[in-house]
Design a protein around this motif. Sequence first.
Motif, PDB file in Angstrom:
ATOM      1  N   SER A 243       0.836  -1.211   0.000  1.00  0.00           N
ATOM      2  CA  SER A 243       0.000   0.000   0.000  1.00  0.00           C
ATOM      3  C   SER A 243       0.862   1.250   0.000  1.00  0.00           C
ATOM      4  CB  SER A 243      -0.896   0.029   1.239  1.00  0.00           C
ATOM      5  OG  SER A 243      -1.780  -1.060   1.187  1.00  0.00           O
ATOM      6  N   TYR A 244       1.916   1.230   0.817  1.00  0.00           N
ATOM      7  CA  TYR A 244       2.762   2.435   0.917  1.00  0.00           C
ATOM      8  C   TYR A 244       3.556   2.643  -0.375  1.00  0.00           C
ATOM      9  CZ  TYR A 244       1.562   1.851   5.806  1.00  0.00           C
ATOM     10  OH  TYR A 244       0.874   1.717   6.966  1.00  0.00           O
ATOM     11  N   ILE A 245       4.032   1.517  -0.935  1.00  0.00           N
ATOM     12  CA  ILE A 245       4.855   1.638  -2.146  1.00  0.00           C
ATOM     13  C   ILE A 245       3.980   2.075  -3.316  1.00  0.00           C
ATOM     14  CG2 ILE A 245       6.234   0.292  -3.781  1.00  0.00           C
ATOM     15  CD1 ILE A 245       7.202  -1.270  -1.191  1.00  0.00           C
ATOM     16  N   TYR A 246       2.770   1.502  -3.394  1.00  0.00           N
ATOM     17  CA  TYR A 246       1.826   1.898  -4.440  1.00  0.00           C
ATOM     18  C   TYR A 246       1.542   3.401  -4.325  1.00  0.00           C
ATOM     19  CZ  TYR A 246      -2.432   1.860  -7.276  1.00  0.00           C
ATOM     20  OH  TYR A 246      -3.361   2.108  -8.237  1.00  0.00           O
ATOM     21  N   ASN A 247       1.364   3.839  -3.074  1.00  0.00           N
ATOM     22  CA  ASN A 247       1.048   5.240  -2.835  1.00  0.00           C
ATOM     23  C   ASN A 247       2.162   6.156  -3.360  1.00  0.00           C
ATOM     24  OD1 ASN A 247       1.302   7.620  -0.490  1.00  0.00           O
ATOM     25  ND2 ASN A 247      -0.768   7.251  -1.223  1.00  0.00           N
ATOM     26  N   ILE A 248       3.401   5.815  -3.018  1.00  0.00           N
ATOM     27  CA  ILE A 248       4.500   6.711  -3.412  1.00  0.00           C
ATOM     28  C   ILE A 248       4.729   6.657  -4.925  1.00  0.00           C
ATOM     29  CG2 ILE A 248       6.426   5.067  -3.044  1.00  0.00           C
ATOM     30  CD1 ILE A 248       6.737   8.567  -1.887  1.00  0.00           C
ATOM     31  N   LEU A 249       4.440   5.470  -5.538  1.00  0.00           N
ATOM     32  CA  LEU A 249       4.690   5.370  -6.980  1.00  0.00           C
ATOM     33  C   LEU A 249       3.599   6.041  -7.804  1.00  0.00           C
ATOM     34  CD1 LEU A 249       5.961   1.707  -7.492  1.00  0.00           C
ATOM     35  CD2 LEU A 249       7.276   3.803  -7.728  1.00  0.00           C
ATOM     36  N   TYR A 250       2.324   5.898  -7.361  1.00  0.00           N
ATOM     37  CA  TYR A 250       1.239   6.313  -8.259  1.00  0.00           C
ATOM     38  C   TYR A 250       0.381   7.447  -7.727  1.00  0.00           C
ATOM     39  CZ  TYR A 250       2.522   1.924 -10.447  1.00  0.00           C
ATOM     40  OH  TYR A 250       3.208   0.921 -11.051  1.00  0.00           O
ATOM     41  N   GLU A 251       0.412   7.663  -6.403  1.00  0.00           N
ATOM     42  CA  GLU A 251      -0.563   8.608  -5.863  1.00  0.00           C
ATOM     43  C   GLU A 251       0.048   9.881  -5.312  1.00  0.00           C
ATOM     44  OE1 GLU A 251      -4.038   5.485  -4.589  1.00  0.00           O
ATOM     45  OE2 GLU A 251      -2.416   5.813  -3.165  1.00  0.00           O
ATOM     46  N   VAL A 252       1.395   9.884  -5.192  1.00  0.00           N
ATOM     47  CA  VAL A 252       2.031  11.109  -4.688  1.00  0.00           C
ATOM     48  C   VAL A 252       2.571  11.889  -5.881  1.00  0.00           C
ATOM     49  CG1 VAL A 252       3.885  12.023  -3.282  1.00  0.00           C
ATOM     50  CG2 VAL A 252       2.635  10.004  -2.508  1.00  0.00           C
ATOM     51  N   PRO A 253       2.101  13.114  -6.068  1.00  0.00           N
ATOM     52  CA  PRO A 253       2.567  13.899  -7.220  1.00  0.00           C
ATOM     53  C   PRO A 253       3.892  14.600  -6.885  1.00  0.00           C
ATOM     54  CG  PRO A 253       0.989  15.164  -5.974  1.00  0.00           C
ATOM     55  CD  PRO A 253       1.110  13.843  -5.266  1.00  0.00           C
ATOM     56  N   LEU A 254       4.536  15.111  -7.928  1.00  0.00           N
ATOM     57  CA  LEU A 254       5.655  16.043  -7.678  1.00  0.00           C
ATOM     58  C   LEU A 254       5.018  17.349  -7.232  1.00  0.00           C
ATOM     59  CD1 LEU A 254       8.023  15.778 -10.756  1.00  0.00           C
ATOM     60  CD2 LEU A 254       8.656  15.416  -8.384  1.00  0.00           C
ATOM     61  N   PRO A 255       5.561  18.004  -6.217  1.00  0.00           N
ATOM     62  CA  PRO A 255       4.979  19.311  -5.891  1.00  0.00           C
ATOM     63  C   PRO A 255       5.216  20.277  -7.048  1.00  0.00           C
ATOM     64  CG  PRO A 255       6.968  18.899  -4.609  1.00  0.00           C
ATOM     65  CD  PRO A 255       6.692  17.654  -5.366  1.00  0.00           C
ATOM     66  N   PRO A 256       4.250  21.126  -7.366  1.00  0.00           N
ATOM     67  CA  PRO A 256       4.473  22.103  -8.439  1.00  0.00           C
ATOM     68  C   PRO A 256       5.507  23.132  -7.979  1.00  0.00           C
ATOM     69  CG  PRO A 256       2.190  22.119  -7.668  1.00  0.00           C
ATOM     70  CD  PRO A 256       2.956  21.284  -6.725  1.00  0.00           C
ATOM     71  N   ALA A 257       6.052  23.882  -8.937  1.00  0.00           N
ATOM     72  CA  ALA A 257       7.064  24.879  -8.594  1.00  0.00           C
ATOM     73  C   ALA A 257       6.496  25.863  -7.585  1.00  0.00           C
ATOM     74  CB  ALA A 257       7.494  25.606  -9.848  1.00  0.00           C
ATOM     75  N   GLY A 258       7.284  26.156  -6.568  1.00  0.00           N
ATOM     76  CA  GLY A 258       6.881  27.154  -5.584  1.00  0.00           C
ATOM     77  C   GLY A 258       5.856  26.653  -4.586  1.00  0.00           C
ATOM     78  N   ARG A 259       5.641  25.312  -4.549  1.00  0.00           N
ATOM     79  CA  ARG A 259       4.642  24.781  -3.625  1.00  0.00           C
ATOM     80  C   ARG A 259       5.273  23.731  -2.715  1.00  0.00           C
ATOM     81  NH1 ARG A 259      -0.398  25.750  -6.018  1.00  0.00           N
ATOM     82  NH2 ARG A 259      -0.179  27.766  -6.999  1.00  0.00           N
ATOM     83  N   SER A 260       4.516  23.392  -1.650  1.00  0.00           N
ATOM     84  CA  SER A 260       4.989  22.315  -0.792  1.00  0.00           C
ATOM     85  C   SER A 260       3.947  21.201  -0.802  1.00  0.00           C
ATOM     86  CB  SER A 260       5.203  22.823   0.629  1.00  0.00           C
ATOM     87  OG  SER A 260       4.081  23.551   1.049  1.00  0.00           O
ATOM     88  N   LEU A 261       4.396  20.023  -0.423  1.00  0.00           N
ATOM     89  CA  LEU A 261       3.535  18.854  -0.514  1.00  0.00           C
ATOM     90  C   LEU A 261       3.742  17.988   0.728  1.00  0.00           C
ATOM     91  CD1 LEU A 261       1.890  16.737  -2.317  1.00  0.00           C
ATOM     92  CD2 LEU A 261       4.127  15.823  -2.879  1.00  0.00           C
ATOM     93  N   LYS A 262       2.649  17.425   1.220  1.00  0.00           N
ATOM     94  CA  LYS A 262       2.738  16.542   2.385  1.00  0.00           C
ATOM     95  C   LYS A 262       2.151  15.203   1.971  1.00  0.00           C
ATOM     96  CE  LYS A 262       1.255  16.934   7.208  1.00  0.00           C
ATOM     97  NZ  LYS A 262       0.490  17.875   8.046  1.00  0.00           N
ATOM     98  N   PHE A 263       2.860  14.117   2.259  1.00  0.00           N
ATOM     99  CA  PHE A 263       2.285  12.800   2.004  1.00  0.00           C
ATOM    100  C   PHE A 263       2.663  11.885   3.159  1.00  0.00           C
ATOM    101  CE2 PHE A 263       6.430  12.886  -0.033  1.00  0.00           C
ATOM    102  CZ  PHE A 263       6.979  11.636   0.226  1.00  0.00           C
ATOM    103  N   SER A 264       2.091  10.687   3.195  1.00  0.00           N
ATOM    104  CA  SER A 264       2.269   9.848   4.381  1.00  0.00           C
ATOM    105  C   SER A 264       3.288   8.758   4.144  1.00  0.00           C
ATOM    106  CB  SER A 264       0.951   9.167   4.737  1.00  0.00           C
ATOM    107  OG  SER A 264      -0.084  10.110   4.668  1.00  0.00           O
ATOM    108  N   GLY A 265       4.196   8.614   5.110  1.00  0.00           N
ATOM    109  CA  GLY A 265       5.079   7.454   5.100  1.00  0.00           C
ATOM    110  C   GLY A 265       4.387   6.351   5.881  1.00  0.00           C
ATOM    111  N   VAL A 266       5.132   5.323   6.262  1.00  0.00           N
ATOM    112  CA  VAL A 266       4.523   4.243   7.030  1.00  0.00           C
ATOM    113  C   VAL A 266       4.139   4.762   8.417  1.00  0.00           C
ATOM    114  CG1 VAL A 266       4.833   1.890   7.854  1.00  0.00           C
ATOM    115  CG2 VAL A 266       5.993   2.633   5.783  1.00  0.00           C
ATOM    116  N   TYR A 267       5.034   5.600   8.999  1.00  0.00           N
ATOM    117  CA  TYR A 267       4.794   6.006  10.388  1.00  0.00           C
ATOM    118  C   TYR A 267       4.513   7.480  10.590  1.00  0.00           C
ATOM    119  CZ  TYR A 267       6.472   1.391  11.536  1.00  0.00           C
ATOM    120  OH  TYR A 267       6.594   0.042  11.633  1.00  0.00           O
TER     121      TYR A 267
END
Length: 1288
Positions: A243-267
Amino acid sequence: MSGGSGGGSSAPGRFADYFVICGLDTETGLEPDELSALCQYIQASKTRDGASRFISSATEGENFEQTPLRRTFKSKVLARYPENVEWNPFDQDAVGMLCMPKGLAFKTQADSREPQFHSFIITREDGSRTFGFSLTFFEEVTSKQICSAMQTLYHMHNAEYDILHTPPTNDKDSCSSTGDCNGTSVSKLQRFNSYDISRDTLYVSKCICLITPMSFMKACKKVLEQLHQAVTSPQPPPLPLESYIYNILYEVPLPPAGRSLKFSGVYGPIICQRPSTSELPLFDFPVKEVFELLGVENVVQLFTCALLEFQILLYSQHYQRLMTVAETITALMFPFQWQHVYVPILPASLLHFLDAPVPYLMGLHSNGLDDRSKLELPQEANLCFVDVDNHFIELPEDLPQFPNKLEFIQEISEILTAFGIPPEGNLHCSESASKMKSLRACDLVSDKRNGNIAGSPLNSYELLKENETIARLQALVKRTGVSLEKLEVREETSSKKDLKIQCDEEEFKIYQLNIQIREVFANRFTQMFADYEVFVIQPSQDKESWFTNREQMQNFDKASFLSDQPEPYLPFLSRFLETQMFASFIDNKIMCHDEDDKDPVLRVFDSRVDKIRLLNVRTPTLRTSMYQKCTTVDEAEKSIELRLAKIDHTAVHPHLLDMKIGQGKYELGFFPKLQSDVLSTGPASNKWTKRNAPAQWRRKDRQKQHTEHLRLDNDQREKYIQEARNLGSTIRQPKLSNLSPSVIAQTNWKFVEGLLKECRNKTKRMLVEKMGREAVELGHGEVNITGVEENTLIASLCDLLERIWSHGLQVKQGKSALWSHLLHYLENRQRKTTSGSFSTSGILLDSERRKSDTSPAMSPLRISLIQDMRHIQNISEIKTDVGKARAWVRLSMEKKLLSRHLKQLLSDHELTKKLYKRYAFLRCDDEKEQFLYHLLSFNAVDYFCFTNVFTTILIPYHILIVPSKKLGGSMFTANPWICISGELGETGVLQIPRNILEMTFECQNLGKLTTVQIGHDNSGLYAKWLVEYVMVRNEITGHTYKFPCGRWLGKGMDDGSLERILVGELLTSHTEVDERQCRTPPLQQSPSMIRRFVTISPNNKPKLNTGQIQEAIGEAVNGIVKHFHKPEKERGSLTLLLCGESGLVSALEQVFQHGFKSPRLFKNVFIWDFLEKAQTYYETLEQNEMVPEENWQTRARNFCRFITAINNTPRNIGKDGKFQMLVCLGARDHLLHHWIALLTDCPITAQMYEDTALIKDHTLVNSLIRVLQTLQEFNITLEASLVKGIDI
């Protein structure tokens, strides 16, 4: 950079492209790494041909005397998800090699098994990049076969060991691939029994890795650490790992220029932020670590080497450190980009790449070998060697200073100090690292915040807090003028910020420090190149044709740019402007006319330059070397802070996938085999695009953001590919494929072509510059080369020769490959000489006489490669091999023998075969011939690159005096003397033994020779001497100067002179003097006695008419004016312009000779007689006080004063010599035109000149006065020899 990296619909802005697992393939079992085999072969060949190759040092870590646990074995890519993405094709070889650069490592329960993180980079052919982040950890080996195989290897090893009874080559336990080294000495017994299948548990390294289009190092590190933690912690993770690997490969985008992004690791949450298009590009490695490891001084020196494109080799036992240093140095170069081979981690199997004859930046794993001296490198002449772990850096010779280096270091140090980092670096890094390790190991399992361990392995900030160093730092801070309150405030504000900022404080500090340091570095270039645009030469033709002729085009007006720069900057800048990175930067500028298609890096840089220009409206402030501190820091920090305080995007949380029942099982301590079916493809529609629709995630936006910091859009990529095709030789990174000999051969062939091309371009550039300059001296065009620039070009030629000579080298002594070859050659010759194959003295190699212009009496210098080497060896000032090789190249260029000497050196084929591998440049016959042919073209121009550089060395000079053959000089009884002057000094009076006309003496380098004073003491019965000319030869460079005389020396002869000043000229090597004696007419225009019997006129030149005389004056004055318009280092001899063949003295002599009444046959009247009469006339006027006007009076007084002074000089110069002195002094004091006006009105002139004389023609005299007035603006300094004995 992402592969297709143009916003083609194929490349979605995904955070990661692949998840990879590497490790031991139990099917294929234990295969030794190719390297071990390679090293074994090298060990064998070493004993065979005595060649000590550079890999030999690595063999100590890898050869088969190592215990099996210490050897390396092949690692394989075990799995990758997804299988392939079209915008970034998976490169199995490269990933495999870089994830585990040293292959598999085995350990037992006795060893420490810390997980190790490192990042790497893959550069594609078009110059675009992909980033990799890998975490290597140890897993227990469950396969019985592998364990028993290891046991068998041990039995074999021990048996061999017993037979050999030799002590091990390397007593230290070599490092494991994780870079964690326990350098304890191991007793033999332990070594024997280090693995026993019944007693020990065997562990093997495994690695999990993310391949991403952009380098978010901190985020990727956390992802991997949390995944690993999930496997090692007692409780299973909340969801299956898939689930975590699928998430990082397909569901986490690159943050756009000038933006920040938060996503979940395992913990825990992971945050990354990306700079906007107006900020410095993304860079996520801790700069702090580099400064701690190396210290400011070393970082700046390393930075300078990188900017000047030296070869740089980083050396450390931590892969991550190699990567951090390399990426930091290249990031700090903004706006320039490293254009050459870039391999921050050189896999063990690619060590042969170290003899690449091109600039490179590579990282070499030290393998636990602490001793740098054991590491033999193929070329060190222009190598910067950085021992990262030991805080030590070896610099190439004569590295110029970075402009304003001291103030620059001061500014950086202030920032570091404010962050609690000692500017001299943290020498105890390694200790603090081990402390941190022990801290961390115990917390590792329990610590839920594990992902947030600070990005740097040595967190010295924490350690410093309880340390007395902080007190010392604070004292330093006080001294540097940063107030302590400010420091305190920073602490407070950041603790308040904690409420707002979403990442931990330590991480925020790293962001802050990074941006501050980077801004300071970027500011150096914005200041230095604030007005660079003015000097860009825009092409007149269209882009296509410009591209095809790119090589020949000058794209930047270097000379004008340099002439604007402060003097101390020149040594650095003149070399920097010659680099590939500068050329590419300017090319980019030319390619992008309008704002839209501008390279993002260029756009940011240009906007900063514009700001500076707004601030400095008065451009002159740009010219000063005043240090301008960086002012952009706060703004840059603010934007990061805002992004971190308010997270712009949050990615989808990991969720359960529809997996088959029983999948995703979990076993403590083992990274599971993942379900490929769920990981191989992404979701049908990207949920996050819909979810964040309001946040402007439009397709267009996505394409744009994908290219911004990836730096390549489609057109540019086309351009790069085209450029790669054009250049054909720029290899950015070696092919990381299996190493077949054909691949190695192909790579080397590319190098050979590249070297030849570079040689062609360099020689062409140097000739164009040099000839351009000579054309200027002939009166064409603009002058555009300075001494600094010529030196730069010659230095870069020396570098090129060193690179050619070290390509494919097998045997080397010392640091310079070229000098090493010369020494081997010398040794061979001496061996042959002693064995008697030469009957001559051994130095004479080819007795071909140089068609020299010396008279029959001066025996020509022999052309001898070995003699030239001896000259260099005798110069005590040159201490190093590299220095000797450079001096030898300079000397050979000055003698126009470079091509010939090198041809001779390479004609010893036996030697070349012994020293070089088959693929070496010097063994490619066609290329070698062409290369020598290019060097031959230097013979078309005159270089003084040896004489002008080694100004303090002793040089033997050979003197030959040629008296007239016709009138017996043999009866001469007086004692002659001579004094030689050059641009750098003079010899003082040398007594010549009587009747000796040839002698050699040694004195400090005189530079180019200008004048010879020759005379005698008038003793004995026959003290008359008719000297035809004098020759002086520099015995090292072979430059021969001829000083024509053709006049008598003796009382009562000619003009009664006992000494004369002769002005010389350098003879070129093809004028045949023997045929026509004395090519230059005698220097002072009164006839030699021989001619006087024939000609009645006192002038030995054909009579000139007034037009010709005026022209001669014009030419002479013009020569002097031009002389002063040249840059100071380029000016030739002023003496020649004043007293030479068509100099000012001879031209004025013509003026006064014209229409001069000759009283009667054979009685000679000299101009000086006329001047003396004029003087008497003025002095009687003074006494009778019949003075017309004030102005006239001072002129007359001046004139009389000079004549009297010259007449009273203790020197025995004749009347023509006195006239010469008067003209020189008049030119120096700007009085000539006054005196001519004075003499025109003098009644004596009326008596002594015919009516047609030029001096009686008022219009001609007025124009003459006008011409002479142009000399008034110049400050003429006369050579000492011209005005000896006169103190006006």
